[in-house]
Design a protein around this motif. Structure first.
Motif, PDB file in Angstrom:
ATOM      1  N   VAL A  37      -0.556   5.177   0.915  1.00  0.00           N
ATOM      2  CA  VAL A  37      -1.356   5.302  -0.305  1.00  0.00           C
ATOM      3  C   VAL A  37      -0.552   5.887  -1.459  1.00  0.00           C
ATOM      4  O   VAL A  37      -0.850   5.629  -2.616  1.00  0.00           O
ATOM      5  CB  VAL A  37      -2.630   6.150  -0.066  1.00  0.00           C
ATOM      6  CG1 VAL A  37      -3.695   5.329   0.601  1.00  0.00           C
ATOM      7  CG2 VAL A  37      -2.318   7.397   0.714  1.00  0.00           C
ATOM      8  N   ASN A  38       0.485   6.649  -1.143  1.00  0.00           N
ATOM      9  CA  ASN A  38       1.283   7.252  -2.220  1.00  0.00           C
ATOM     10  C   ASN A  38       2.257   6.275  -2.868  1.00  0.00           C
ATOM     11  O   ASN A  38       2.731   6.508  -3.975  1.00  0.00           O
ATOM     12  CB  ASN A  38       2.076   8.450  -1.679  1.00  0.00           C
ATOM     13  CG  ASN A  38       1.151   9.529  -1.154  1.00  0.00           C
ATOM     14  OD1 ASN A  38       0.115   9.789  -1.750  1.00  0.00           O
ATOM     15  ND2 ASN A  38       1.506  10.103  -0.021  1.00  0.00           N
ATOM     16  N   THR A  39       2.594   5.205  -2.160  1.00  0.00           N
ATOM     17  CA  THR A  39       3.611   4.295  -2.700  1.00  0.00           C
ATOM     18  C   THR A  39       3.027   2.990  -3.229  1.00  0.00           C
ATOM     19  O   THR A  39       3.763   2.180  -3.781  1.00  0.00           O
ATOM     20  CB  THR A  39       4.662   3.967  -1.616  1.00  0.00           C
ATOM     21  OG1 THR A  39       3.987   3.550  -0.439  1.00  0.00           O
ATOM     22  CG2 THR A  39       5.529   5.142  -1.326  1.00  0.00           C
ATOM     23  N   VAL A  40       1.710   2.788  -3.096  1.00  0.00           N
ATOM     24  CA  VAL A  40       1.107   1.515  -3.509  1.00  0.00           C
ATOM     25  C   VAL A  40       1.388   1.214  -4.972  1.00  0.00           C
ATOM     26  O   VAL A  40       1.853   0.130  -5.334  1.00  0.00           O
ATOM     27  CB  VAL A  40      -0.415   1.538  -3.264  1.00  0.00           C
ATOM     28  CG1 VAL A  40      -1.083   0.355  -3.927  1.00  0.00           C
ATOM     29  CG2 VAL A  40      -0.700   1.538  -1.792  1.00  0.00           C
ATOM     30  N   ARG A  41       1.129   2.209  -5.838  1.00  0.00           N
ATOM     31  CA  ARG A  41       1.284   1.959  -7.274  1.00  0.00           C
ATOM     32  C   ARG A  41       2.736   1.726  -7.643  1.00  0.00           C
ATOM     33  O   ARG A  41       3.048   0.843  -8.426  1.00  0.00           O
ATOM     34  CB  ARG A  41       0.755   3.156  -8.065  1.00  0.00           C
ATOM     35  CG  ARG A  41      -0.716   3.099  -8.176  1.00  0.00           C
ATOM     36  CD  ARG A  41      -1.200   3.438  -9.576  1.00  0.00           C
ATOM     37  NE  ARG A  41      -2.640   3.410  -9.503  1.00  0.00           N
ATOM     38  CZ  ARG A  41      -3.390   4.495  -9.555  1.00  0.00           C
ATOM     39  NH1 ARG A  41      -2.851   5.669  -9.753  1.00  0.00           N
ATOM     40  NH2 ARG A  41      -4.686   4.395  -9.419  1.00  0.00           N
ATOM     41  N   LYS A  42       3.623   2.538  -7.043  1.00  0.00           N
ATOM     42  CA  LYS A  42       5.047   2.377  -7.346  1.00  0.00           C
ATOM     43  C   LYS A  42       5.503   0.997  -6.908  1.00  0.00           C
ATOM     44  O   LYS A  42       6.301   0.337  -7.587  1.00  0.00           O
ATOM     45  CB  LYS A  42       5.871   3.452  -6.617  1.00  0.00           C
ATOM     46  CG  LYS A  42       5.811   4.816  -7.290  1.00  0.00           C
ATOM     47  CD  LYS A  42       6.705   5.782  -6.539  1.00  0.00           C
ATOM     48  CE  LYS A  42       6.045   7.147  -6.454  1.00  0.00           C
ATOM     49  NZ  LYS A  42       6.509   7.929  -5.303  1.00  0.00           N
ATOM     50  N   PHE A  43       4.998   0.563  -5.770  1.00  0.00           N
ATOM     51  CA  PHE A  43       5.371  -0.765  -5.290  1.00  0.00           C
ATOM     52  C   PHE A  43       4.886  -1.846  -6.263  1.00  0.00           C
ATOM     53  O   PHE A  43       5.622  -2.769  -6.605  1.00  0.00           O
ATOM     54  CB  PHE A  43       4.795  -1.033  -3.901  1.00  0.00           C
ATOM     55  CG  PHE A  43       4.986  -2.450  -3.455  1.00  0.00           C
ATOM     56  CD1 PHE A  43       6.210  -2.882  -2.991  1.00  0.00           C
ATOM     57  CD2 PHE A  43       3.950  -3.372  -3.531  1.00  0.00           C
ATOM     58  CE1 PHE A  43       6.411  -4.202  -2.613  1.00  0.00           C
ATOM     59  CE2 PHE A  43       4.134  -4.693  -3.164  1.00  0.00           C
ATOM     60  CZ  PHE A  43       5.372  -5.107  -2.695  1.00  0.00           C
ATOM     61  N   ALA A  44       3.617  -1.723  -6.701  1.00  0.00           N
ATOM     62  CA  ALA A  44       3.063  -2.725  -7.617  1.00  0.00           C
ATOM     63  C   ALA A  44       3.895  -2.776  -8.896  1.00  0.00           C
ATOM     64  O   ALA A  44       4.178  -3.854  -9.425  1.00  0.00           O
ATOM     65  CB  ALA A  44       1.611  -2.410  -7.925  1.00  0.00           C
ATOM     66  N   GLN A  45       4.308  -1.605  -9.379  1.00  0.00           N
ATOM     67  CA  GLN A  45       5.123  -1.561 -10.594  1.00  0.00           C
ATOM     68  C   GLN A  45       6.470  -2.258 -10.364  1.00  0.00           C
ATOM     69  O   GLN A  45       6.936  -3.029 -11.197  1.00  0.00           O
ATOM     70  CB  GLN A  45       5.336  -0.095 -11.025  1.00  0.00           C
ATOM     71  CG  GLN A  45       5.988   0.063 -12.384  1.00  0.00           C
ATOM     72  CD  GLN A  45       5.136  -0.521 -13.511  1.00  0.00           C
ATOM     73  OE1 GLN A  45       3.943  -0.236 -13.604  1.00  0.00           O
ATOM     74  NE2 GLN A  45       5.733  -1.349 -14.351  1.00  0.00           N
ATOM     75  N   THR A  46       7.069  -2.001  -9.195  1.00  0.00           N
ATOM     76  CA  THR A  46       8.347  -2.651  -8.867  1.00  0.00           C
ATOM     77  C   THR A  46       8.174  -4.163  -8.811  1.00  0.00           C
ATOM     78  O   THR A  46       8.996  -4.917  -9.340  1.00  0.00           O
ATOM     79  CB  THR A  46       8.867  -2.148  -7.499  1.00  0.00           C
ATOM     80  OG1 THR A  46       8.777  -0.723  -7.495  1.00  0.00           O
ATOM     81  CG2 THR A  46      10.290  -2.565  -7.251  1.00  0.00           C
TER      82      THR A  46
END
Lengths: 181, 375
Positions: A37-46
């Motif tokens: 859950v902590n990396t979902v947004r960072k992944f989407a941005q990448t």
């Protein structure tokens, strides 16, 4: 092509995603990314920075496992991304914690807005920071009814619905002889 | 959505009001409601409300053996049903390792492309009808009727086809089919002139479509727009080329693209696509191989554990089936990604601050099929 692919892979791994390369001929996509859950947004941005478009967001329901942090919810959010300019399909998944909250990505991919609302309808997964998490396809009065959650007796464990590590084992299941066409 | 209406009193202070477009409005092409927040004749915020004909196809797909789901696939996009058949049979064939005879793949391509032309013809007529021109839909229906007759002869139905089978097609095509198809190709090519004079060069139509509803490439990425709507914006993304399936790599065809990404470009892309489809059909008929049209398939198809994705190019864009098997013949999970769903989701952004008649033009140009969106 390969450069961009490797570049994306490295970037995803650097933010903590677990990346596996997949046989496209067999499964129809190239990368399997496991997120938290902590990396979902960072992944989407990448993914957005690398020019991926959003194919879909959906849910998945398997038998909850009892781990260190107590019982999991057994639910998963599955994302798929692809590119317009070259053939590259990416599946990303995140295990939904017990409070059913997963960060929404619709500030990065506005198209995720409806997909996330639909996933809430069908699986009861709550997307935090979603601007309008109201029922999309189901009626207002069915707000607490999630049709794609499986009954207890039909639930299978994650291993039972995953590709086995060694592929040849599956050969006998796939080619069962037939008597009738 | 309904909570918005609660703010009615606040709105009146600013001279704003809500307008319900649909669910029975003719230009929503089905049962779609768009709640418009208006300031005079200008649209401030168009919000589509979905679900009026939601049937939960995904649940049906997960509660019966995969053969039993075949008829459902045609009932999502009833205007262009054969690519929906195609995606599902190809997915199961890939998952279960079923081989398909070459002749069957050719027949699939021919019939799918015929269906695509029929869909574009219907869209052409309906779009012009949205814009206030009544005549083109009569021409469009006239031409489309020939395709429906041709397909009815081989498939047995006129709209909700269930013609493809795992490992082939239901029955072989005959000489009558080939003749009728060739005659239709000849006929449609003669009709291009009529359409050009009647529609493409019509100044009223151009004024209603040019520079209206511009979709930028970045917007397409953010919403996942595919199909002619994306190609109108100049991105040559076609699953038939980019992620080749069936026997499409064997044919020579182009992917028409637009420049600006406005309604007119989307119109031009669809019109050009019809000709490309005819080219594919012609080549396929010329090189149609002999042989069986159905291979032997187990009565009970077992879907091995694990997931699998299969994408095809439907008339409106990318159609993806995502399946997770568990070793039985019933899919454990079946996700259906339909193109119109993502294509429509950009409407709130696309329709901000425009005139109401332009919104009708934009929605028409997106080529929406509501049963497909609601599934």
């Amino acid at each position: 092509m390969i450069e961009i692919f490797e570049n994306f892979k490295t970037n995803v791994m650097s933010l903590g995603g677990d990346v596996t390369e997949i046989d496209f001929e067999q499964r129809g996509y190239h990368l399997d990314v496991v997120l938290t859950v902590n990396t979902v947004r960072k992944f989407a941005q990448t993914a957005y920075d690398h020019g991926f478009y959003l194919v879909f967001v959906t849910g998945f329901h398997v038998l909850p496992e009892t781990g260190e942090g107590g019982k999991t919810s057994g639910r998963e959010v599955v994302y798929q991304f692809a590119r317009y300019d070259r053939l590259c399909r990416v599946k990303a998944r995140v295990s939904v914690p017990g409070d059913l909250a997963v960060p929404s990505i619709c500030h990065i991919y506005q198209g995720a807005n409806w997909h996330e609302r639909e996933t809430r309808d069908f699986y009861g997964i709550l997307f935090s920071d979603h601007p309008n998490l109201e029922p999309l396809l189901l009626a207002e009065e069915d707000k607490d009814f999630h049709p794609l959650l499986k009954e207890e007796k039909k639930l299978k464990s994650f291993e039972e619905v995953s590709w086995p590590a060694q592929r040849p084992d599956m050969a006998d299941i796939q080619t069962e002889p037939s008597s009738d066409g | 959505m309904y909570s918005k209406i609660m703010r009615e009193s606040q709105l009146q202070e600013h001279n704003r009001f809500f307008l319900n477009m649909g669910p029975q409005h003719p230009s929503t092409h089905g049962v779609l409601l768009v709640v418009l927040e208006m300031d005079g004749e200008y649209v401030l915020d168009p919000q589509p409300v979905l679900g009026f004909i939601h049937r939960m196809h995904e649940k049906m797909g997960e509660s019966r053996p995969c053969q039993g789901f075949m008829p459902n696939t045609a009932r999502m996009d009833y205007v262009c049903a054969l690519p929906y058949n195609h995606g599902y049979v190809s997915l199961i064939e890939k998952k279960a390792g079923i081989k398909v005879p070459k002749r069957a793949e050719y027949i699939r391509v021919i019939t799918s492309e015929l269906n695509r032309v029929a869909s574009h013809l219907l869209w052409l007529g309906a779009y012009l009808l949205d814009l206030g021109a009544f005549t083109p839909i009569l021409y469009g229906f006239d031409d489309r009727e020939h395709i429906l007759d041709i397909l009815e002869d081989v498939t047995g139905s006129r709209l909700t086809y269930c013609y493809y089978r795992f490992g082939g097609v239901y029955q072989d095509i005959d000489d009558k089919f080939v003749e009728a198809t060739r005659a239709f190709i000849k006929r449609l090519r003669k009709r291009y002139d009529i359409y050009e004079k009647l529609v493409t060069k019509n100044i009223i139509f151009i004024k209603r479509a040019e520079n209206i509803g511009i979709i930028s490439p970045d917007m397409a990425i953010r919403y996942g727009i595919t199909g002619p709507n994306l190609r109108g914006s100049g991105i040559a993304y076609d699953i038939r080329k980019n992620e080749p399936y069936s026997v499409y790599p064997e044919f020579d065809f182009e992917v028409p693209v637009g420049e600006r990404g406005d309604c007119l470009d989307r119109y031009m892309v669809r019109v050009s696509e019809m000709e490309q489809s005819l080219r594919i059909i012609e080549q396929a008929l010329d090189t149609l191989p002999d042989g069986p049209v159905r291979s032997k398939v187990p009565k009970k198809i077992k879907l091995a554990p694990g997931d699998c994705n299969f994408a095809v190019e439907a008339a409106r864009g990318e159609l993806s089936y995502y399946l997770v098997g568990d070793g039985t013949s019933v899919p454990y999970r079946l996700k259906i990604r339909v193109p119109s769903y993502s294509n429509l989701s950009c409407l709130p952004e696309l329709g901000q601050g425009i005139l109401l008649p332009d919104l009708v033009s934009i929605m028409g140009s997106l080529d929406l099929v509501i049963p497909e969106i609601d599934r």
